[in-house]
Write a protein that holds these residues in place. Sequence first.
Motif, PDB file in Angstrom:
ATOM      1  N   ALA A  68     -41.425 -48.301  15.383  1.00 13.46           N
ATOM      2  CA  ALA A  68     -42.315 -49.344  14.849  1.00 13.46           C
ATOM      3  C   ALA A  68     -43.703 -49.111  15.417  1.00 13.46           C
ATOM      4  O   ALA A  68     -43.841 -48.747  16.583  1.00 13.46           O
TER       5      ALA A  68
ATOM      6  N   ASP B 235     -48.123 -50.219  15.309  1.00 15.12           N
ATOM      7  CA  ASP B 235     -49.244 -51.073  14.932  1.00 15.12           C
ATOM      8  C   ASP B 235     -50.499 -50.250  15.195  1.00 15.12           C
ATOM      9  O   ASP B 235     -50.879 -50.026  16.342  1.00 15.12           O
TER      10      ASP B 235
ATOM     11  N   HIS C  19     -47.870 -42.497   9.374  1.00 16.12           N
ATOM     12  CA  HIS C  19     -46.839 -42.765   8.369  1.00 16.12           C
ATOM     13  C   HIS C  19     -46.367 -41.458   7.726  1.00 16.12           C
ATOM     14  O   HIS C  19     -45.160 -41.209   7.623  1.00 16.12           O
TER      15      HIS C  19
ATOM     16  N   PRO D 262     -38.805 -44.805   5.839  1.00 18.83           N
ATOM     17  CA  PRO D 262     -39.555 -46.055   6.048  1.00 18.83           C
ATOM     18  C   PRO D 262     -38.759 -47.228   5.480  1.00 18.83           C
ATOM     19  O   PRO D 262     -38.325 -47.188   4.334  1.00 18.83           O
ATOM     20  N   VAL D 263     -38.556 -48.244   6.304  1.00 16.50           N
ATOM     21  CA  VAL D 263     -37.865 -49.439   5.823  1.00 16.50           C
ATOM     22  C   VAL D 263     -38.859 -50.577   5.615  1.00 16.50           C
ATOM     23  O   VAL D 263     -38.559 -51.552   4.942  1.00 16.50           O
ATOM     24  N   GLN D 264     -40.017 -50.449   6.223  1.00 17.39           N
ATOM     25  CA  GLN D 264     -41.207 -51.241   5.966  1.00 17.39           C
ATOM     26  C   GLN D 264     -42.353 -50.271   6.232  1.00 17.39           C
ATOM     27  O   GLN D 264     -42.140 -49.203   6.788  1.00 17.39           O
ATOM     28  N   TYR D 265     -43.572 -50.640   5.857  1.00 15.85           N
ATOM     29  CA  TYR D 265     -44.643 -49.652   5.995  1.00 15.85           C
ATOM     30  C   TYR D 265     -44.806 -49.161   7.426  1.00 15.85           C
ATOM     31  O   TYR D 265     -45.041 -47.995   7.669  1.00 15.85           O
ATOM     32  N   SER D 266     -44.638 -50.009   8.396  1.00 18.42           N
ATOM     33  CA  SER D 266     -44.844 -49.579   9.780  1.00 18.42           C
ATOM     34  C   SER D 266     -43.557 -49.538  10.593  1.00 18.42           C
ATOM     35  O   SER D 266     -43.575 -49.591  11.816  1.00 18.42           O
ATOM     36  N   VAL D 267     -42.419 -49.406   9.914  1.00 14.95           N
ATOM     37  CA  VAL D 267     -41.119 -49.314  10.585  1.00 14.95           C
ATOM     38  C   VAL D 267     -40.303 -48.206   9.929  1.00 14.95           C
ATOM     39  O   VAL D 267     -40.129 -48.196   8.710  1.00 14.95           O
TER      40      VAL D 267
ATOM     41  N   GLU E 164     -36.597 -45.817  10.267  1.00 15.07           N
ATOM     42  CA  GLU E 164     -35.293 -45.551  10.853  1.00 15.07           C
ATOM     43  C   GLU E 164     -35.113 -44.044  10.863  1.00 15.07           C
ATOM     44  O   GLU E 164     -35.264 -43.390   9.828  1.00 15.07           O
TER      45      GLU E 164
ATOM     46  N   SER F 191     -29.304 -55.780   6.051  1.00 12.43           N
ATOM     47  CA  SER F 191     -30.535 -55.687   5.281  1.00 12.43           C
ATOM     48  C   SER F 191     -30.376 -56.445   3.974  1.00 12.43           C
ATOM     49  O   SER F 191     -29.316 -56.387   3.357  1.00 12.43           O
TER      50      SER F 191
ATOM     51  N   GLY G 218     -34.254 -53.044   0.358  1.00 12.07           N
ATOM     52  CA  GLY G 218     -34.809 -51.801   0.875  1.00 12.07           C
ATOM     53  C   GLY G 218     -33.779 -50.700   0.891  1.00 12.07           C
ATOM     54  O   GLY G 218     -32.666 -50.846   0.398  1.00 12.07           O
TER      55      GLY G 218
END
Length: 94
Positions: free
Chosen positions: A9, A11, A22, A31-36, A38, A79, A82
């Motif tokens: 993760a 920031d 990214h 990517p599971v969110q833009y800034s996370v 797995e 989840s 996603g």
Amino acid sequence: MARQFVVVAYDVPDDRRRERLHNALLNYGTPVQYSVFECLADEEELARMKKQVRRIIKPRLDHVRYYYLCKACVKRIESTLGPEVAHEVEVLVV
């Protein structure tokens, strides 16, 4: 060699560095969110990924966290939306 499940993760306030980070992490995980992300990676891949991250970020401005999950923890990930959670039989037991 067993692979470790790692959630990365970050920031990063600067758009250009955030996009570079990214894009670099796309080589190592999903990517599971833009800034996370797995990631399933062995020790060598993790070392390579961290080295690449260090080249991109500015440590005084940017924050990156690595969360290492054990096999039992990975099985408990839930989840609602996603991509599917990356599963592999040989996740290290921590």
